[in-house]
Design a protein around this motif. Structure first.
Motif, PDB file in Angstrom:
ATOM      1  N   SER A  40     -50.987 -20.080 -20.235  1.00 28.13           N
ATOM      2  CA  SER A  40     -50.513 -20.901 -19.120  1.00 28.13           C
ATOM      3  C   SER A  40     -50.521 -20.083 -17.839  1.00 28.13           C
ATOM      4  O   SER A  40     -50.446 -18.850 -17.868  1.00 28.13           O
ATOM      5  N   THR A  41     -50.604 -20.778 -16.716  1.00 26.85           N
ATOM      6  CA  THR A  41     -50.549 -20.132 -15.404  1.00 26.85           C
ATOM      7  C   THR A  41     -49.209 -20.445 -14.750  1.00 26.85           C
ATOM      8  O   THR A  41     -48.524 -21.399 -15.145  1.00 26.85           O
ATOM      9  N   PRO A  42     -48.797 -19.673 -13.739  1.00 27.20           N
ATOM     10  CA  PRO A  42     -47.540 -19.967 -13.039  1.00 27.20           C
ATOM     11  C   PRO A  42     -47.510 -21.358 -12.417  1.00 27.20           C
ATOM     12  O   PRO A  42     -46.434 -21.930 -12.216  1.00 27.20           O
ATOM     13  N   GLU A  43     -48.676 -21.911 -12.122  1.00 21.84           N
ATOM     14  CA  GLU A  43     -48.739 -23.248 -11.520  1.00 21.84           C
ATOM     15  C   GLU A  43     -48.644 -24.361 -12.551  1.00 21.84           C
ATOM     16  O   GLU A  43     -48.637 -25.545 -12.192  1.00 21.84           O
ATOM     17  N   GLY A  44     -48.601 -24.014 -13.830  1.00 17.95           N
ATOM     18  CA  GLY A  44     -48.490 -25.028 -14.877  1.00 17.95           C
ATOM     19  C   GLY A  44     -49.814 -25.458 -15.459  1.00 17.95           C
ATOM     20  O   GLY A  44     -49.854 -26.377 -16.294  1.00 17.95           O
ATOM     21  N   ASN A  45     -50.910 -24.819 -15.071  1.00 25.65           N
ATOM     22  CA  ASN A  45     -52.209 -25.152 -15.644  1.00 25.65           C
ATOM     23  C   ASN A  45     -52.416 -24.414 -16.964  1.00 25.65           C
ATOM     24  O   ASN A  45     -51.645 -23.523 -17.333  1.00 25.65           O
ATOM     25  N   ILE A  46     -53.480 -24.774 -17.659  1.00 26.84           N
ATOM     26  CA  ILE A  46     -53.827 -24.166 -18.943  1.00 26.84           C
ATOM     27  C   ILE A  46     -55.106 -23.359 -18.782  1.00 26.84           C
ATOM     28  O   ILE A  46     -56.066 -23.802 -18.128  1.00 26.84           O
ATOM     29  N   VAL A  47     -55.103 -22.161 -19.358  1.00 32.58           N
ATOM     30  CA  VAL A  47     -56.308 -21.332 -19.392  1.00 32.58           C
ATOM     31  C   VAL A  47     -56.861 -21.387 -20.812  1.00 32.58           C
ATOM     32  O   VAL A  47     -56.224 -20.929 -21.761  1.00 32.58           O
ATOM     33  N   LEU A  48     -58.041 -21.963 -20.949  1.00 33.12           N
ATOM     34  CA  LEU A  48     -58.720 -22.049 -22.241  1.00 33.12           C
ATOM     35  C   LEU A  48     -59.700 -20.891 -22.363  1.00 33.12           C
ATOM     36  O   LEU A  48     -60.552 -20.698 -21.497  1.00 33.12           O
ATOM     37  N   THR A  49     -59.568 -20.122 -23.424  1.00 38.92           N
ATOM     38  CA  THR A  49     -60.489 -19.021 -23.722  1.00 38.92           C
ATOM     39  C   THR A  49     -61.180 -19.314 -25.047  1.00 38.92           C
ATOM     40  O   THR A  49     -60.517 -19.661 -26.028  1.00 38.92           O
ATOM     41  N   VAL A  50     -62.488 -19.203 -25.074  1.00 40.48           N
ATOM     42  CA  VAL A  50     -63.238 -19.475 -26.294  1.00 40.48           C
ATOM     43  C   VAL A  50     -64.067 -18.250 -26.667  1.00 40.48           C
ATOM     44  O   VAL A  50     -64.567 -17.522 -25.803  1.00 40.48           O
ATOM     45  N   GLN A  51     -64.184 -18.026 -27.954  1.00 44.95           N
ATOM     46  CA  GLN A  51     -65.016 -16.964 -28.511  1.00 44.95           C
ATOM     47  C   GLN A  51     -66.230 -17.648 -29.122  1.00 44.95           C
ATOM     48  O   GLN A  51     -66.131 -18.302 -30.161  1.00 44.95           O
ATOM     49  N   ILE A  52     -67.380 -17.506 -28.473  1.00 48.86           N
ATOM     50  CA  ILE A  52     -68.599 -18.215 -28.859  1.00 48.86           C
ATOM     51  C   ILE A  52     -69.549 -17.251 -29.561  1.00 48.86           C
ATOM     52  O   ILE A  52     -69.768 -16.135 -29.107  1.00 48.86           O
ATOM     53  N   ALA A  53     -70.082 -17.705 -30.696  1.00 50.26           N
ATOM     54  CA  ALA A  53     -71.006 -16.871 -31.462  1.00 50.26           C
ATOM     55  C   ALA A  53     -72.301 -16.649 -30.686  1.00 50.26           C
ATOM     56  O   ALA A  53     -72.842 -17.583 -30.075  1.00 50.26           O
ATOM     57  N   ARG A  54     -72.796 -15.413 -30.723  1.00 51.12           N
ATOM     58  CA  ARG A  54     -74.089 -15.080 -30.117  1.00 51.12           C
ATOM     59  C   ARG A  54     -75.123 -15.052 -31.230  1.00 51.12           C
ATOM     60  O   ARG A  54     -75.133 -14.131 -32.056  1.00 51.12           O
ATOM     61  N   PRO A  55     -75.992 -16.061 -31.314  1.00 54.63           N
ATOM     62  CA  PRO A  55     -76.947 -16.145 -32.433  1.00 54.63           C
ATOM     63  C   PRO A  55     -77.818 -14.905 -32.566  1.00 54.63           C
ATOM     64  O   PRO A  55     -78.121 -14.476 -33.673  1.00 54.63           O
ATOM     65  N   SER A  56     -78.213 -14.304 -31.459  1.00 54.25           N
ATOM     66  CA  SER A  56     -79.096 -13.136 -31.531  1.00 54.25           C
ATOM     67  C   SER A  56     -78.412 -11.953 -32.182  1.00 54.25           C
ATOM     68  O   SER A  56     -79.053 -11.121 -32.830  1.00 54.25           O
ATOM     69  N   ALA A  57     -77.066 -11.870 -32.039  1.00 60.50           N
ATOM     70  CA  ALA A  57     -76.324 -10.752 -32.634  1.00 60.50           C
ATOM     71  C   ALA A  57     -75.962 -11.027 -34.082  1.00 60.50           C
ATOM     72  O   ALA A  57     -75.988 -10.131 -34.920  1.00 60.50           O
TER      73      ALA A  57
END
Length: 408
Positions: A40-57
């Protein structure tokens, strides 16, 4: 002629709804999300973080290595986006990710500490409601920001998300899926708990390492030599949907006993004849039975815990063939389990004032008519209820040897 016309019309009416694969997405068009985190942010928003697979790796035989044997690479791409809601952040995220975001293989969902203290209902609603996510996602609470936990890698697994998923499936912490969390939030007889996840210093990477993101290691030199590995370090305790505190590892074991969720583990206790030396018992089976009682004025619970195990380590040299010594070891093991369970009860009662064990659910099942009198103030009732804990332990085997090899 009329029959042929009718048959033709029937065939056409059956064919028209068949729309084909108009909505299909090829594999090379998908950004496969392995883990998601919410802060969450101080302003009340949401921070979405995603871990995306790298096919080449992930696709090659040398995962995380360049084809020429060069420096180690990240197997995932970690990217964050702020929004007014999770769906809003997802839509903005699509402007950074050149593929369609796919949630079907998401392993874990991590809730940041500040967001959890403000309330989690509004944040997990997207994952509960969306047809693209699974109810079997493992949900965890981060000590600190979820973004920092996701921005890490594992030395053994392909990704830190897979590492955390394997640990929770192995019974290291309290196992909670998204569907379990939703049911706990809807039930007034229990308050939610989540496994606590955080980054911990875990040795020095062997070979070329990637920079780590431990808060304590800010200098370039230490960042290059200290590895940060995800670890399950306890339990997050909630009052309804708000985080109110933590249980440590030993209190978490007591919680697992009281919830009848012990899968495996060990019990270590002092030797009956040499208290400065230890004996360790491997748990092979555990069970817990909770029986509520109500006499019209008072409520109490009798808890019976049974444990079976194998004695697998003995630092002392007492004779295990002596029945008196063997019985003492079983009793001491029972006391050790009881201490952990009582510690968890006292922490929940007197520090946080919440029932996280499901005693309210047990009372509801047995006393359905009386439950409406207490359901809206169950936490208060739980604090005043007596919890009587009785533990029985049975050591079935002593490993490949009966007694330790004598020093003489």
């Amino acid at each position: 002629m009329i029959k042929k016309t009718i048959c033709l019309l029937i065939i056409i009416s059956l064919i028209l709804p068949l729309e084909g694969c108009w909505s299909r997405k090829e594999l090379n068009e998908l950004a496969i999300v392995l883990a998601a985190g919410l802060d969450s942010t101080p302003e009340g928003n949401i921070v979405l973080t995603v871990q995306i697979a790298r096919p080449s790796a992930l696709g090659g035989s040398q995962s995380g290595q360049q084809s020429g044997g060069g420096a180690q690479q990240n197997n995932v791409w970690v990217v964050s986006q702020e929004g007014e809601s999770v769906l809003d952040a997802t839509r903005y995220l699509e402007s950074k990710v050149p593929r369609h975001i796919y949630w079907g293989h998401t392993v874990i969902l991590i809730l940041g500490e500040q967001l959890a203290r403000e309330g989690i209902r509004k944040s997990i609603n997207f994952f509960s409601r969306s047809p693209h996510t699974r109810e079997t996602i493992w949900v965890m609470a981060a000590r600190g920001e979820a973004r920092d936990v996701l921005n890490s890698h594992s030395e053994l697994e392909s990704t830190s998300a897979q590492s955390a998923g394997r640990m929770i499936r192995a019974g290291i912490g309290v196992p909670v899926m998204l569907k379990d969390l939703s049911m706990m939030l809807a039930d007034k007889g229990i308050n939610p708990v989540l496994p606590r996840i955080e980054l911990t210093p875990s040795g020095t990477p062997q070979g070329p390492g990637m920079p780590e993101n431990l808060t304590e290691t800010n200098t370039q030199q230490s960042r290059a030599t200290i590895h940060a590995e995800v670890a399950l370090t306890g339990t997050a305790v909630f009052n309804d949907d708000r985080l109110v505190g933590w249980l440590d590892y030993h209190e978490t074991r007591g919680l697992l006993w009281l919830q009848d969720k012990i899968i495996d583990g060990e019990v270590t206790l002092p030797s009956p004849t040499e208290p400065n030396k230890k004996i360790s018992i491997d748990i092979t089976r555990g069970s817990t039975r909770v029986e509520p009682f109500y006499d019209g004025a008072n409520i109490w619970f009798d808890v019976e815990i049974q444990m079976e195990g194998t004695l697998l380590e003995q630092q002392s040299i007492e004779k295990l063939t002596n029945p008196h010594i063997f019985n003492n070891i079983e009793k001491n093991a029972a006391h050790r389990i009881e201490d952990k369970a009582r510690s968890a009860v006292e922490q929940a009662k007197y520090d946080y004032g919440v029932d996280i064990f499901g005693f309210g659910q047990a009372f509801h099942r047995k006393y359905k008519d009386a439950w409406p009198l207490f359901e809206d103030r169950w936490n208060e009732v739980f604090i005043g209820a007596d919890i009587n804990i009785k533990v029985k332990t049975y050591i079935r085997r002593t490993g490949l040897t009966t007694n330790r090899i004598s020093e003489q």
